[in-house]
Each structure stands twice: as structure tokens, then as C-alpha cells.
Design a protein around this motif. Structure first.
Motif, mmCIF file in Angstrom:
data_model
loop_
_atom_site.group_PDB
_atom_site.id
_atom_site.type_symbol
_atom_site.label_atom_id
_atom_site.label_comp_id
_atom_site.label_asym_id
_atom_site.label_seq_id
_atom_site.Cartn_x
_atom_site.Cartn_y
_atom_site.Cartn_z
ATOM 1 N N SER A 146 0.842 -1.194 0.000
ATOM 2 C CA SER A 146 0.000 0.000 0.000
ATOM 3 C C SER A 146 0.872 1.236 0.000
ATOM 4 O O SER A 146 1.841 1.309 0.746
ATOM 5 N N TYR A 147 0.515 2.169 -0.853
ATOM 6 C CA TYR A 147 1.199 3.460 -0.890
ATOM 7 C C TYR A 147 0.224 4.490 -0.358
ATOM 8 O O TYR A 147 -0.867 4.647 -0.889
ATOM 9 N N MET A 148 0.597 5.162 0.699
ATOM 10 C CA MET A 148 -0.364 6.015 1.392
ATOM 11 C C MET A 148 0.167 7.425 1.607
ATOM 12 O O MET A 148 1.350 7.617 1.847
ATOM 13 N N LYS A 149 -0.744 8.384 1.561
ATOM 14 C CA LYS A 149 -0.346 9.772 1.835
ATOM 15 C C LYS A 149 -0.028 9.909 3.324
ATOM 16 O O LYS A 149 -0.891 9.625 4.164
ATOM 17 N N PRO A 150 1.181 10.377 3.648
ATOM 18 C CA PRO A 150 1.605 10.414 5.050
ATOM 19 C C PRO A 150 0.651 11.161 5.970
ATOM 20 O O PRO A 150 0.360 10.702 7.066
ATOM 21 N N ASN A 151 0.139 12.308 5.522
ATOM 22 C CA ASN A 151 -0.638 13.117 6.477
ATOM 23 C C ASN A 151 -2.104 12.699 6.593
ATOM 24 O O ASN A 151 -2.886 13.377 7.219
ATOM 25 N N ARG A 152 -2.468 11.564 5.965
ATOM 26 C CA ARG A 152 -3.854 11.134 6.080
ATOM 27 C C ARG A 152 -4.037 9.879 6.940
ATOM 28 O O ARG A 152 -5.134 9.375 7.075
ATOM 29 N N PHE A 153 -2.946 9.357 7.501
ATOM 30 C CA PHE A 153 -3.080 8.098 8.245
ATOM 31 C C PHE A 153 -2.409 8.153 9.613
ATOM 32 O O PHE A 153 -1.451 8.889 9.815
ATOM 33 N N MET A 154 -2.922 7.372 10.535
ATOM 34 C CA MET A 154 -2.226 7.149 11.801
ATOM 35 C C MET A 154 -2.395 5.686 12.205
ATOM 36 O O MET A 154 -3.411 5.062 11.918
ATOM 37 N N TYR A 155 -1.368 5.135 12.806
ATOM 38 C CA TYR A 155 -1.393 3.742 13.261
ATOM 39 C C TYR A 155 -1.585 3.732 14.759
ATOM 40 O O TYR A 155 -0.905 4.452 15.485
ATOM 41 N N LYS A 156 -2.500 2.886 15.177
ATOM 42 C CA LYS A 156 -2.804 2.850 16.602
ATOM 43 C C LYS A 156 -2.591 1.441 17.122
ATOM 44 O O LYS A 156 -3.068 0.484 16.498
ATOM 45 N N SER A 157 -1.863 1.304 18.214
ATOM 46 C CA SER A 157 -1.743 -0.034 18.803
ATOM 47 C C SER A 157 -1.699 0.050 20.313
ATOM 48 O O SER A 157 -1.576 1.116 20.869
ATOM 49 N N ILE A 188 0.439 5.665 19.285
ATOM 50 C CA ILE A 188 -0.082 6.164 18.023
ATOM 51 C C ILE A 188 1.130 6.542 17.196
ATOM 52 O O ILE A 188 2.065 7.154 17.699
ATOM 53 N N MET A 189 1.134 6.128 15.938
ATOM 54 C CA MET A 189 2.275 6.468 15.093
ATOM 55 C C MET A 189 1.788 7.213 13.862
ATOM 56 O O MET A 189 0.834 6.790 13.220
ATOM 57 N N THR A 190 2.440 8.318 13.584
ATOM 58 C CA THR A 190 2.157 9.024 12.343
ATOM 59 C C THR A 190 3.484 9.263 11.624
ATOM 60 O O THR A 190 4.537 9.252 12.253
ATOM 61 N N VAL A 191 3.401 9.447 10.327
ATOM 62 C CA VAL A 191 4.599 9.779 9.564
ATOM 63 C C VAL A 191 4.527 11.266 9.266
ATOM 64 O O VAL A 191 3.560 11.736 8.685
ATOM 65 N N GLN A 192 5.516 12.003 9.736
ATOM 66 C CA GLN A 192 5.482 13.463 9.595
ATOM 67 C C GLN A 192 6.784 14.000 9.033
ATOM 68 O O GLN A 192 7.841 13.439 9.277
ATOM 69 N N LYS A 193 6.645 15.091 8.324
ATOM 70 C CA LYS A 193 7.844 15.779 7.838
ATOM 71 C C LYS A 193 8.584 16.332 9.050
ATOM 72 O O LYS A 193 7.957 16.762 10.017
ATOM 73 N N VAL A 194 9.895 16.279 9.000
ATOM 74 C CA VAL A 194 10.693 16.751 10.130
ATOM 75 C C VAL A 194 10.435 18.240 10.381
ATOM 76 O O VAL A 194 10.254 19.016 9.450
ATOM 77 N N LYS A 195 10.341 18.588 11.675
ATOM 78 C CA LYS A 195 10.027 19.976 12.025
ATOM 79 C C LYS A 195 11.255 20.642 12.626
ATOM 80 O O LYS A 195 12.055 19.996 13.285
ATOM 81 N N HIS A 196 11.327 21.928 12.418
ATOM 82 C CA HIS A 196 12.387 22.705 13.046
ATOM 83 C C HIS A 196 12.153 22.717 14.556
ATOM 84 O O HIS A 196 11.015 22.868 14.980
ATOM 85 N N PRO A 197 13.124 22.543 15.432
ATOM 86 C CA PRO A 197 14.566 22.412 15.171
ATOM 87 C C PRO A 197 15.062 20.956 15.152
ATOM 88 O O PRO A 197 16.252 20.721 15.323
ATOM 89 N N ILE A 198 14.150 20.017 14.933
ATOM 90 C CA ILE A 198 14.556 18.622 15.031
ATOM 91 C C ILE A 198 15.585 18.232 13.971
ATOM 92 O O ILE A 198 16.510 17.465 14.235
ATOM 93 N N PHE A 201 9.152 8.839 11.739
ATOM 94 C CA PHE A 201 8.059 8.141 12.418
ATOM 95 C C PHE A 201 7.859 8.884 13.736
ATOM 96 O O PHE A 201 8.799 9.002 14.514
ATOM 97 N N VAL A 202 6.684 9.375 13.968
ATOM 98 C CA VAL A 202 6.424 10.072 15.227
ATOM 99 C C VAL A 202 5.513 9.189 16.080
ATOM 100 O O VAL A 202 4.362 8.948 15.714
#
Lengths: 230, 245
Positions: free
Chosen positions: A219-230, B187-197, B210-211
Motif C-alpha cells: 500500500s502506498y499512502m499519503k503520510p498526512n492522512r493516516f495514523m497507526y494505533k496499537s 499512536i504512530m504518524t509519519v510526519q515531515k521533520v520539524k524545526h529544530p529537530i 516516524f512520530v
């Protein structure tokens, strides 16, 4: 402690406390300055952090608004993405991009752990939520497990539901890996994103209760539209 | 492959062969696009196409304003974690140890704060209760892997400031104080790196992380930890396993 981060978190708390929903307006910059007793510029950079995170968006000369929530992927249960998407919006569309029947070649042996020549279906689908293409799924399913899969409408229901209801297969075990990669050229236009942007690449296998592979998927997913919960 | 094939494919094949032959070594910088275009009398766009395609295929990687490099296969050994983390009571260090790598911790900031509603909410505290924070940069072989912002209620760990968590494991200490997280939700999200990280972790400013947000509860089901962990995507993959017994 970085002040922008602290403030961004405090604004997140305001959104939570006031139970602001998608499309609702945040307090103005001026009001936020007064609440936290900081300069306009400081508040702006904190708001900018939330904007980058995809939590809020701006309307010029109007203010800051709460963005669409992320799709929650439950990493504790095997749930169909279709259901996860529908829990977010009623406006979910699944488009079948391609449906193929091929024989496993060298390229797939390693990830599918099937012998060369094993017939498999490749189902490529695009998921669209509120007119926003969010995810491309490619499922690889052994034909022997789901014969005549093409007779079902794969744009309508969830694939896991078909596997469960029609083939009476119980999905038990799942191993998924999440990476961040540059998407290849076949994926980018489907998701309507610029070339050389990084996106989420989730790949892995799902097995039945006898440890037989039922689905390998990418799956290729847009980063800002998903979150993983566990 | 023969000479009638498109030039960019030939160039691609040539670079792959040179990587295989160890003429270009892992981590080595490739000649610039301009130099390659000059050397083979081909258009720079052709070189660009070949290189971009090799980046996509995972042979090369680019660093902005620095150039194109051969992927280091061994140095880029990826660490897998995900919901594995929630089950491992020893955290990130244990996962790296499992992979045969030693993790170094550097405390870059610590102290006591209060009056932060966001943190009070996460830690389930009353208004203005004191919170102890530790920001740690975690590295392997000198390369940053994760930046962790950990917050704990001070009332459970009154002597926490006497310990140096560059050396002492935070979870070992929490265990001694009988408040080791036994259940962790994340909870895990994938985010663009933020200043000043990007500066702290020394990574490219358009890279992603991975946040993770962890909430740790002890055996009495009291929240004892809230951590935000920023982990490099190029150093780690996130793995989720579902295997009910």
C-alpha cells in the motif's frame, strides 16, 4: 524545551477541549496571543507546526480551521481498510485500477514465499476519501485460495469481507512493515502528488489459521492522512 | 543490453555494474551529473533520469546540495519496531541490542515544568501538578536514530533528577520506583521533520520521521509516562504483527 512545540501542543489541547470538529474555526491569532501571553510571531510559528502536521489549515484573511482527521489504522486487529475509511467518511470510493492473473516469477518469490509458477491474482485499487485519493493498494492473492475472485465486485465491498464471507477463510495472523519511500512513477499520478515526494509504503502478509498465505499486499499512502494505533 | 538501448538505461546498467564490482563503494559519492554528462557526451537530463531511477530502485541516495551516494547496505541495517515496542518492557535500547547494535543516549534537556494543559491531559494530572521532562537523543555508531521527549509525573519519581539517563536506563529506574509501564498504547504518524529537530538529529529538512506517541501505564493502571519519539525512517522500519494465540 522549544517554545513553538510547547505552544503547538497547548493549541492541540484547546482543539480537544473545545471539541472542535473538521472545518471549525480555531481562536484567532490575537486571542491565542492573549491566552498564552506571547507575541504574534511566536503563535504563528506554533500554528505553522500544526499546519505542517496536517492538523489545521488556513484560509487567507479568515483564520485557522481544523483539518480532516487522519484515517486510523488499527494495528492490533486485522481490519479491512475499507471499514477504517468508512469510519471516517461516508464518501469513500474504491476504484479498481487493474485486475490481473499471473504466475509467480522470480520477482515475487521472496515476498510471497510461493513457488515459481503458482497462479496469483493481482488486484490494484485506489482509495478515495472525500474526493482525495489517499491510498493505492496492490493485493497479491493465490488463485487456489480464492478461485474466480474476478466474479466479485471489488469496487463495492471490502476484499477481506469477500475472503471471509465467500471463501470462508478466517484471517488470523498479519505481519506488516511500514516504511517511508519515494513512490514510483506509476503510483504518484494516482495519488495526485508531485514527483519525488516521500510517502508511506506498507507491505506485508496476512495468513489464515493454518498459516497459509492469503494475501500479500503493498500500500502506498499519503503520510498526512493516516495514523497507526496499537 | 546492447548499444541500441536507450542511453539512460545503459548508464543505469553501467552504474549498477560498477556498484557490484565495488568500483563505487558503499557510501561513496558518485561523480556529479555534469561530469557524467560530459564524460559520456550525453544530455544532463539523461543522466538525471538514470540517477533518479537508481534512487527509486534503492541503489543510490541523494543528499541535498551534497550529491548522490551509493547506498550503504550494512550501515543502513534497518531496525524493526512497532507494536513490538509496546510488548517489550525495555524499550528502544533492547530492540537495538537485539539487532546487535549499541544505543548511546544523550540527555539534551531536562527539568521540571507545570501548567501545561496538554501534558496534564496526557498524563491524567490535576492542574499545575509538576511534570519532569527528559529529552534524549539516541544514536547508534554516532548516527542519530531517535529523539525522545519523555514526560513523567514528578510525584511518582521525586528523586528522578539525581539520575543521569545518559547512562541509566529510564525503565530500570521506573521499575525501582514501582512505576514501570506495563502497558503501552501508541499512536504512530509519519510526519515531515520539524524545526529544530532536523538540526538536533542532523537530517535533511525535507525528510520524514516516524512520530510515536506513547502512553505508559503501570500495574495499577496509572499513567506514568508520556513520550513523543521522533525516529528516522531511513534507520528504522515500523513493524506491526498481529498473532493472537
Amino acid at each position: 524545551m522549544n517554545l513553538d512545540f510547547v505552544l503547538a501542543n497547548e493549541i492541540k489541547y484547546i482543539i480537544k477541549e473545545k471539541q472542535l470538529k473538521e472545518g471549525e474555526c480555531l481562536p484567532s491569532e490575537r486571542e491565542l496571543c492573549a491566552i498564552f501571553n506571547v507575541q504574534r510571531l511566536t503563535i504563528r510559528s506554533a500554528l505553522h507546526l500544526l499546519e505542517e502536521e496536517g492538523m489545521i489549515y488556513t484560509k487567507p484573511k479568515s483564520g485557522y480551521y481544523v483539518n480532516k482527521p487522519r484515517v486510523i489504522i488499527n494495528a492490533k486487529n486485522i481490519a479491512s481498510l475499507t471499514n477504517e475509511l468508512f469510519s471516517l467518511s461516508n464518501n469513500v470510493l474504491t476504484k479498481l485500477i487493474s485486475f490481473e492473473k499471473i504466475e509467480v516469477g522470480k520477482h515475487f518469490i521472496a515476498c510471497l514465499k510461493l513457488l515459481i509458477g503458482t497462479p496469483i491474482y493481482i488486484v490494484k485499487r485506489l482509495r478515495i476519501v472525500d474526493d482525495d485519493p489517499v491510498c493505492v493498494n496492490i493485493s497479491y492473492i493465490p488463485v487456489a485460495k480464492c478461485p474466480d475472485l474476478d466474479k466479485y465486485d471489488l469496487e463495492k465491498g471490502s476484499l477481506y469481507k469477500i475472503i471471509n464471507d465467500e471463501y470462508h477463510i478466517q484471517l488470523k495472523k498479519s505481519e506488516q512493515i511500514v516504511d517511508v519511500v519515494y513512490a514510483d512513477k506509476t503510483i504518484l499520478p494516482l495519488l495526485k502528488i508531485q514527483s519525488h515526494e516521500k510517502i508511506i509504503y506498507q507491505h506485508g502478509s496476512v495468513f489464515d489459521n493454518n498459516d497459509n498465505l492469503i494475501e500479500y499486499s503493498e500500500s502506498y499512502m499519503k503520510p498526512n492522512r493516516f495514523m497507526y494505533k496499537s | 543490453m546492447d548499444y541500441r538501448m536507450p542511453l539512460y538505461l545503459q548508464l543505469k546498467e553501467m552504474i549498477i555494474q560498477r556498484i557490484k564490482d565495488k568500483e563505487y563503494l558503499p557510501g561513496e559519492k558518485l561523480p556529479s551529473e555534469r561530469d557524467m554528462a560530459g564524460a559520456y557526451q550525453i544530455n544532463r537530463m539523461t543522466v538525471k533520469n538514470a540517477i533518479n531511477s537508481l534512487v527509486d530502485d534503492g541503489y543510490l541516495y541523494k543528499i541535498k546540495n551534497k550529491g548522490t551516494f551509493v547506498v550503504k547496505k550494512d550501515g543502513d541495517k534497518k531496525i524493526y519496531f512497532g507494536n513490538k515496542l509496546s510488548h517489550s518492557k525495555f524499550g528502544l535500547s533492547a530492540i537495538f541490542k537485539e539487532a546487535g547494535l549499541c544505543i548511546e543516549n544523550e540527555v539534551i534537556d531536562k527539568g521540571i515544568i507545570s501548567g501545561k494543559r496538554f501534558l496534564e491531559d496526557k498524563l491524567d494530572l490535576e492542574k499545575d501538578e509538576s511534570i519532569y521532562y527528559i529529552h534524549r537523543l539516541r544514536s547508534v555508531e554516532g548516527n542519530s536514530v531517535a529523539l525522545e521527549h519523555t514526560y513523567v509525573p514528578l510525584k511518582f519519581f521525586p528523586d528522578i533528577d539525581n539520575y543521569n539517563f545518559s547512562h541509566v536506563s529510564l525503565y530500570d529506574y521506573m521499575e525501582i520506583r514501582n512505576h514501570l509501564p506495563s502497558e503501552i498504547n501508541d499512536i504512530m504518524t509519519v510526519q515531515k521533520v520539524k524545526h529544530p529537530i532536523e538540526r538536533i538529529m542532523n537530517i535533511d529538512s525535507d525528510d520524514f520521521l516516524f512520530v510515536y506517541e506513547f502512553i505508559g501505564r503501570d500495574k495499577q493502571n496509572t499513567i506514568v509516562e508520556y513520550t513523543t519519539s521522533y525516529t528516522r525512517c531511513d534507520k528504522a522500519s515500523c513493524a506491526y504483527k498481529i498473532n493472537p494465540c
